[in-house]
Design a protein around this motif. Structure first.
Motif, PDB file in Angstrom:
ATOM      1  N   ALA A  10       0.831  -1.204   0.000  1.00 34.67           N
ATOM      2  CA  ALA A  10       0.000   0.000   0.000  1.00 34.67           C
ATOM      3  C   ALA A  10       0.866   1.256   0.000  1.00 34.67           C
ATOM      4  O   ALA A  10       0.599   2.214  -0.738  1.00 34.67           O
ATOM      5  N   VAL A  13       2.353   1.863  -3.494  1.00 34.56           N
ATOM      6  CA  VAL A  13       1.387   2.386  -4.471  1.00 34.56           C
ATOM      7  C   VAL A  13       1.151   3.876  -4.239  1.00 34.56           C
ATOM      8  O   VAL A  13       1.168   4.684  -5.180  1.00 34.56           O
ATOM      9  N   ILE A  14       0.958   4.268  -2.984  1.00 30.59           N
ATOM     10  CA  ILE A  14       0.730   5.681  -2.670  1.00 30.59           C
ATOM     11  C   ILE A  14       1.947   6.516  -3.069  1.00 30.59           C
ATOM     12  O   ILE A  14       1.819   7.569  -3.711  1.00 30.59           O
ATOM     13  N   ARG A  17       2.249   6.990  -6.852  1.00 28.80           N
ATOM     14  CA  ARG A  17       1.290   7.945  -7.396  1.00 28.80           C
ATOM     15  C   ARG A  17       1.685   9.377  -7.084  1.00 28.80           C
ATOM     16  O   ARG A  17       1.521  10.278  -7.903  1.00 28.80           O
ATOM     17  N   LEU A 223      -7.506   7.971 -12.605  1.00 27.88           N
ATOM     18  CA  LEU A 223      -7.189   6.920 -11.647  1.00 27.88           C
ATOM     19  C   LEU A 223      -8.027   5.688 -11.945  1.00 27.88           C
ATOM     20  O   LEU A 223      -9.136   5.790 -12.482  1.00 27.88           O
ATOM     21  N   ALA A 226      -9.897   1.089  -8.189  1.00 29.76           N
ATOM     22  CA  ALA A 226      -9.435   0.815  -6.825  1.00 29.76           C
ATOM     23  C   ALA A 226      -8.846   2.056  -6.170  1.00 29.76           C
ATOM     24  O   ALA A 226      -8.960   2.245  -4.952  1.00 29.76           O
ATOM     25  N   GLU A 227      -8.211   2.907  -6.962  1.00 26.90           N
ATOM     26  CA  GLU A 227      -7.614   4.122  -6.416  1.00 26.90           C
ATOM     27  C   GLU A 227      -8.633   5.236  -6.255  1.00 26.90           C
ATOM     28  O   GLU A 227      -8.462   6.118  -5.413  1.00 26.90           O
ATOM     29  N   ARG A 228      -9.683   5.198  -7.054  1.00 24.29           N
ATOM     30  CA  ARG A 228     -10.640   6.300  -7.040  1.00 24.29           C
ATOM     31  C   ARG A 228     -11.423   6.357  -5.733  1.00 24.29           C
ATOM     32  O   ARG A 228     -11.799   7.443  -5.285  1.00 24.29           O
ATOM     33  N   PRO A 230     -10.449   5.671  -2.425  1.00 23.82           N
ATOM     34  CA  PRO A 230      -9.785   6.471  -1.391  1.00 23.82           C
ATOM     35  C   PRO A 230      -9.553   7.923  -1.823  1.00 23.82           C
ATOM     36  O   PRO A 230      -9.602   8.830  -0.986  1.00 23.82           O
ATOM     37  N   TYR A 231      -9.315   8.136  -3.126  1.00 20.54           N
ATOM     38  CA  TYR A 231      -9.146   9.508  -3.614  1.00 20.54           C
ATOM     39  C   TYR A 231     -10.418  10.313  -3.373  1.00 20.54           C
ATOM     40  O   TYR A 231     -10.363  11.483  -2.953  1.00 20.54           O
ATOM     41  N   ILE A 274      -3.251   6.074   5.398  1.00 24.47           N
ATOM     42  CA  ILE A 274      -2.078   6.534   4.643  1.00 24.47           C
ATOM     43  C   ILE A 274      -0.872   6.642   5.572  1.00 24.47           C
ATOM     44  O   ILE A 274       0.238   6.231   5.224  1.00 24.47           O
TER      45      ILE A 274
END
Length: 303
Positions: A10, A13-14, A17, A223, A226-228, A230-231, A274
């Motif tokens: 995790a 990935v963060i 990005r 995005l 899966a990313e959208r 949490p965004y 995060i």
């Protein structure tokens, strides 16, 4: 072991990005090069800019900055955010990290690069008024909107909120980079910061460029699914921190009860996650070797 792998994945990935493909190399130089920094480690600016709440603060800053017609016109015509949003994010995060945590020489070089870019950004407003990105007044708006956003997000979602003296120190520390970028008289206290932000209100308004940028930022980020999720949580938390007077021009909702309860809870979970994912793991302490008793001296052994 499984939890550690999940955490590392995790975090990777963060970081990818936010920092981009060259992030690990830049990180090693920013944090690994010994020497003086613009601010001492452990001071308020290090605490604010290293906390997960900075993600929410950054989104709020972009929303708030969009309200200045000249600033938004410059972004719309020169930044290329539509086709390279993640690249712009990586460049911005690298600049923030370099000027906060990096060696003074690297910070000065990063600032000079931005100044050179600003000198080339010029254009004309729809009414014929010229604008330029190195205009000290415009730079001041970008600065106060950004610092107010970072501070507001940190006080709401940061792991260790600042007390009054520390908030003043944070504002004064950020003024160092602002001056070097071309702001003539940046605010030095939290009260001064709020007053400067308020003084800009007569200049702020909604424009087609602002509404397009906000729509892109909130509804069409580049995005994956899966990313959208949490965004979206971070974006909703950022909207929840926007001043009430800034909501209507950008067509943002104002739901005070929901924002104080559901949104605040989701934002807390998101930043805590995060923070958990990106906190470096301490290597396990190796076990101490067992001491063996010294053999008896020859004389004793022969007795």
């Amino acid at each position: 072991m499984l939890l550690t792998r999940v955490r590392q994945a995790a975090g990777a990935v963060i970081f990818d990005r936010v920092a981009g493909p060259d992030g690990p190399t830049r990180r090693d130089r920013i944090h690994g090069r010994p020497g003086p920094r613009l601010a001492e480690p452990g001071t308020p600016i290090w605490r604010v800019h290293s906390d997960a709440a900075v993600f929410i603060g950054g989104l709020r800053a972009l929303l708030l900055q969009a309200l200045h017609p000249a600033a938004m016109r410059a972004v719309s015509e020169h930044s290329g955010y539509r086709g390279d949003m993640l690249g712009r994010l990586a460049r911005t995060s690298t600049f923030l990290a370099t000027t906060t945590f990096g060696h003074v020489e690297d910070a000065e070089e990063a600032i000079e690069v931005v100044r050179r870019i600003h000198r080339r950004v010029r254009g004309t407003m729809p009414d014929g008024t010229p604008y330029r990105a190195d205009d000290p007044h415009l730079l001041e708006w970008v600065h106060v909107a950004e610092i107010d956003s970072f501070l507001t997000a940190h006080q709401t979602y940061g792991a260790r909120p600042l007390d009054a003296a520390e908030r003043d120190e944070y504002v004064a520390q950020t003024a160092e980079v602002a001056r070097r970028l071309g702001v003539l008289d940046p605010p030095l206290t939290e009260r001064d910061l709020k007053e400067r932000l308020e003084a800009f209100r007569p200049e702020l308004r909604s424009t087609p460029e602002a509404r397009e940028a906000v729509s892109f930022l909130l509804l069409r980020p580049p995005l994956g699914l899966a990313e959208r999720v949490p965004y979206t949580v971070l974006a909703v938390a950022a909207i929840g921190l926007m001043p009430r007077w800034a909501r209507w021009p950008l067509r943002l909702p104002w739901l005070p009860v929901t924002e104080r309860t559901v949104v605040r809870a989701l934002g807390t979970v998101a930043t805590s996650t995060i923070r958990w994912a990106m906190t470096p793991q301490r290597p396990p302490t190796p076990p101490k070797p067992q001491s063996r008793p010294s053999p008896p001296p020859p004389s004793a052994a022969g007795e």
